[in-house]
Scaffold this active site. Structure first.
Site, PDB file in Angstrom:
ATOM      1  N   GLU A 267      -2.598 -34.984 -11.862  1.00  0.00           N
ATOM      2  CA  GLU A 267      -1.965 -35.199 -10.674  1.00  0.00           C
ATOM      3  C   GLU A 267      -1.574 -36.882 -10.658  1.00  0.00           C
ATOM      4  O   GLU A 267      -2.401 -37.664 -11.254  1.00  0.00           O
ATOM      5  CB  GLU A 267      -2.906 -34.982  -9.640  1.00  0.00           C
ATOM      6  CG  GLU A 267      -2.140 -35.445  -8.295  1.00  0.00           C
ATOM      7  CD  GLU A 267      -2.837 -34.865  -7.083  1.00  0.00           C
ATOM      8  OE1 GLU A 267      -2.985 -33.389  -7.203  1.00  0.00           O
ATOM      9  OE2 GLU A 267      -2.988 -35.571  -6.004  1.00  0.00           O
TER      10      GLU A 267
ATOM     11  N   ASP B 280     -13.133 -22.864   7.645  1.00  0.00           N
ATOM     12  CA  ASP B 280     -12.611 -23.418   6.600  1.00  0.00           C
ATOM     13  C   ASP B 280     -12.209 -22.461   5.367  1.00  0.00           C
ATOM     14  O   ASP B 280     -11.187 -22.486   4.889  1.00  0.00           O
ATOM     15  CB  ASP B 280     -13.558 -24.486   5.721  1.00  0.00           C
ATOM     16  CG  ASP B 280     -12.698 -25.602   4.993  1.00  0.00           C
ATOM     17  OD1 ASP B 280     -12.002 -26.579   5.410  1.00  0.00           O
ATOM     18  OD2 ASP B 280     -12.619 -25.486   3.808  1.00  0.00           O
TER      19      ASP B 280
ATOM     20  N   LYS C  23      -4.061 -18.899   3.362  1.00  0.00           N
ATOM     21  CA  LYS C  23      -3.096 -19.520   2.608  1.00  0.00           C
ATOM     22  C   LYS C  23      -2.947 -18.740   1.313  1.00  0.00           C
ATOM     23  O   LYS C  23      -1.782 -18.357   0.729  1.00  0.00           O
ATOM     24  CB  LYS C  23      -3.736 -20.744   1.980  1.00  0.00           C
ATOM     25  CG  LYS C  23      -3.590 -21.874   3.237  1.00  0.00           C
ATOM     26  CD  LYS C  23      -3.877 -23.396   2.762  1.00  0.00           C
ATOM     27  CE  LYS C  23      -5.356 -23.550   2.594  1.00  0.00           C
ATOM     28  NZ  LYS C  23      -5.612 -24.823   2.326  1.00  0.00           N
TER      29      LYS C  23
ATOM     30  N   ARG D 262      -0.664 -28.927   4.072  1.00  0.00           N
ATOM     31  CA  ARG D 262      -0.225 -29.048   5.558  1.00  0.00           C
ATOM     32  C   ARG D 262       0.203 -30.589   5.799  1.00  0.00           C
ATOM     33  O   ARG D 262       0.975 -30.949   6.269  1.00  0.00           O
ATOM     34  CB  ARG D 262      -1.656 -28.728   6.536  1.00  0.00           C
ATOM     35  CG  ARG D 262      -1.389 -28.898   7.868  1.00  0.00           C
ATOM     36  CD  ARG D 262      -2.551 -29.300   8.755  1.00  0.00           C
ATOM     37  NE  ARG D 262      -3.154 -30.519   8.682  1.00  0.00           N
ATOM     38  CZ  ARG D 262      -3.898 -31.139   9.117  1.00  0.00           C
ATOM     39  NH1 ARG D 262      -4.577 -30.153  10.134  1.00  0.00           N
ATOM     40  NH2 ARG D 262      -4.574 -32.092   9.175  1.00  0.00           N
TER      41      ARG D 262
ATOM     42  N   ASN E 153      -9.304 -20.392   6.619  1.00  0.00           N
ATOM     43  CA  ASN E 153      -8.170 -20.955   6.413  1.00  0.00           C
ATOM     44  C   ASN E 153      -7.638 -20.898   4.916  1.00  0.00           C
ATOM     45  O   ASN E 153      -6.594 -20.622   4.784  1.00  0.00           O
ATOM     46  CB  ASN E 153      -8.003 -22.454   6.815  1.00  0.00           C
ATOM     47  CG  ASN E 153      -6.725 -23.151   6.790  1.00  0.00           C
ATOM     48  OD1 ASN E 153      -5.795 -22.808   7.488  1.00  0.00           O
ATOM     49  ND2 ASN E 153      -6.660 -24.288   6.148  1.00  0.00           N
TER      50      ASN E 153
ATOM     51  N   ALA F 247      -0.300 -25.045   6.329  1.00  0.00           N
ATOM     52  CA  ALA F 247      -0.005 -24.433   5.039  1.00  0.00           C
ATOM     53  C   ALA F 247       0.307 -23.221   4.678  1.00  0.00           C
ATOM     54  O   ALA F 247       1.190 -22.761   3.708  1.00  0.00           O
ATOM     55  CB  ALA F 247      -1.051 -25.112   4.091  1.00  0.00           C
TER      56      ALA F 247
ATOM     57  N   HIS G  11       4.306 -31.534  -5.013  1.00  0.00           N
ATOM     58  CA  HIS G  11       3.633 -31.503  -3.657  1.00  0.00           C
ATOM     59  C   HIS G  11       4.649 -31.493  -2.459  1.00  0.00           C
ATOM     60  O   HIS G  11       5.888 -32.023  -2.673  1.00  0.00           O
ATOM     61  CB  HIS G  11       2.812 -32.723  -3.369  1.00  0.00           C
ATOM     62  CG  HIS G  11       1.687 -32.516  -4.215  1.00  0.00           C
ATOM     63  ND1 HIS G  11       0.354 -33.030  -3.855  1.00  0.00           N
ATOM     64  CD2 HIS G  11       1.387 -32.450  -5.366  1.00  0.00           C
ATOM     65  CE1 HIS G  11      -0.453 -33.036  -4.633  1.00  0.00           C
ATOM     66  NE2 HIS G  11      -0.014 -32.403  -5.769  1.00  0.00           N
TER      67      HIS G  11
END
Length: 313
Positions: free
Chosen positions: A32, A175, A182, A122, A178, A142, A92
């Site tokens: 990255e 968490d 996604k 998000r 979520n 997201a 991204h």
């Protein structure tokens, strides 16, 4: 002091095993980067990309600033990766301070530039805002962004995961719920926030499996270039900095070469333990610097390919 037979056997194996030399080399890596802000930073970035591309990474991802603040620079960087390298580029994309139409337009630009992989996030609250709030007419989170991207093109989509929970999550169950939303919306994999102990990832992987998540979860690895900088980031994203790590970096502020050796050793050992636990994919947060990530990959048996092989790929 007495030792059990099992402890002695474990010690014997540890002493006899060659350090890293027999790690299988079958690890897949990705890297990255952040879009450069100056001409000099762009030169340094491309030197890093040229150093790491011969390792045949799965993809190179480029971050996207809060509120789209790096939109043009992110697009220029991923488009150049797509145009000038043989490595897939991943852009991204966040939901912050943009309507659905505006975000869709960015995604269309990426597709037109040959970018087929999106890291859908998000995003953090914009500067000056204490909490995240969906933009009027925008994607609310997201999972909604993943659904929107799926309607546009057959993108490959990665999303974020948080082994120590996102700071806004009520608990681990929320968490993971979520994360599952996604992935159920169409994401291909999750890439984790950085962490410093292998058990952190293994516990999270087990909890995700128990929650019915069977998609690929890739550990995010942060080689420590600046201990103070990484500590600041860890505070913001709920990552624990263990006391043993603090002690390792004490006294190294004025010794950058020694600090880099320590940083490579720490991250490589984390990766080696992850590999021993069955992890075969790793994502490196490079901070636009290649040497630490390159050294860690070398220790893990990930080596450069001859130029003719890369050209033929």
């Amino acid at each position: 002091m007495t030792f059990s037979v099992n402890q002695l056997e474990e010690a014997r194996r540890a002493l006899e095993a060659p350090l890293y030399a027999d790690v299988g080399g079958d690890v897949e890596v990705s890297f990255e980067f952040s879009p450069p802000k100056t001409d000099k930073a762009e030169e340094n970035l491309w030197q890093s990309i040229e150093t790491l591309c011969p390792l045949n990474p799965r993809f190179l991802s480029v971050t996207y600033g809060a509120g789209g603040s790096t939109r043009d620079r992110t697009h220029a960087t991923v488009a150049r990766i797509a145009r000038e390298t043989k490595v897939p580029a991943a852009a991204h994309l966040t939901c912050v301070e943009a309507t659905r139409a505006e975000i869709d337009a960015v995604a269309q630009e990426y597709w037109a530039a040959g970018v087929r992989h999106i890291v859908a996030l998000r995003g953090d609250p914009p500067a000056g805002a204490a909490d995240y709030a969906p933009h009027p007419g925008g994607y609310e989170n997201a999972a909604a962004l993943v659904e929107g991207l799926r309607r546009l093109h057959p993108f490959e989509i990665s999303v974020a995961a948080y082994p120590e929970m996102h700071p806004n999550s009520a608990d681990l169950a929320a968490d993971l719920d979520n994360l599952k939303r996604k992935l159920d919306a169409g994401a291909n994999r999750a890439i984790t926030q950085f962490f410093f102990e292998p058990e952190t990832f293994f516990r999270y992987r087990d909890a995700a499996a128990a929650a019915g998540i069977n998609a690929e979860i890739v550990p995010g690895i942060m080689p420590i270039g600046s201990f103070a900088g990484v500590t600041r980031m860890a505070t913001m994203c709920n990552t624990d900095v263990p006391g043993w790590l603090v002690r390792l970096f004490e006294g190294l502020d004025d010794h950058p070469a020694a600090r880099q050796l320590v940083a490579a050793t720490v991250a490589a050992e984390l990766c080696r333990k992850l590999y021993a636990g069955g992890v075969k994919q790793l994502h490196f947060y490079t901070m636009n610097k290649a040497e630490l990530s390159f050294a860690i990959c070398h220790l893990l048996g990930v080596r450069t390919r001859p130029a003719q092989e890369r050209a033929a790929a």
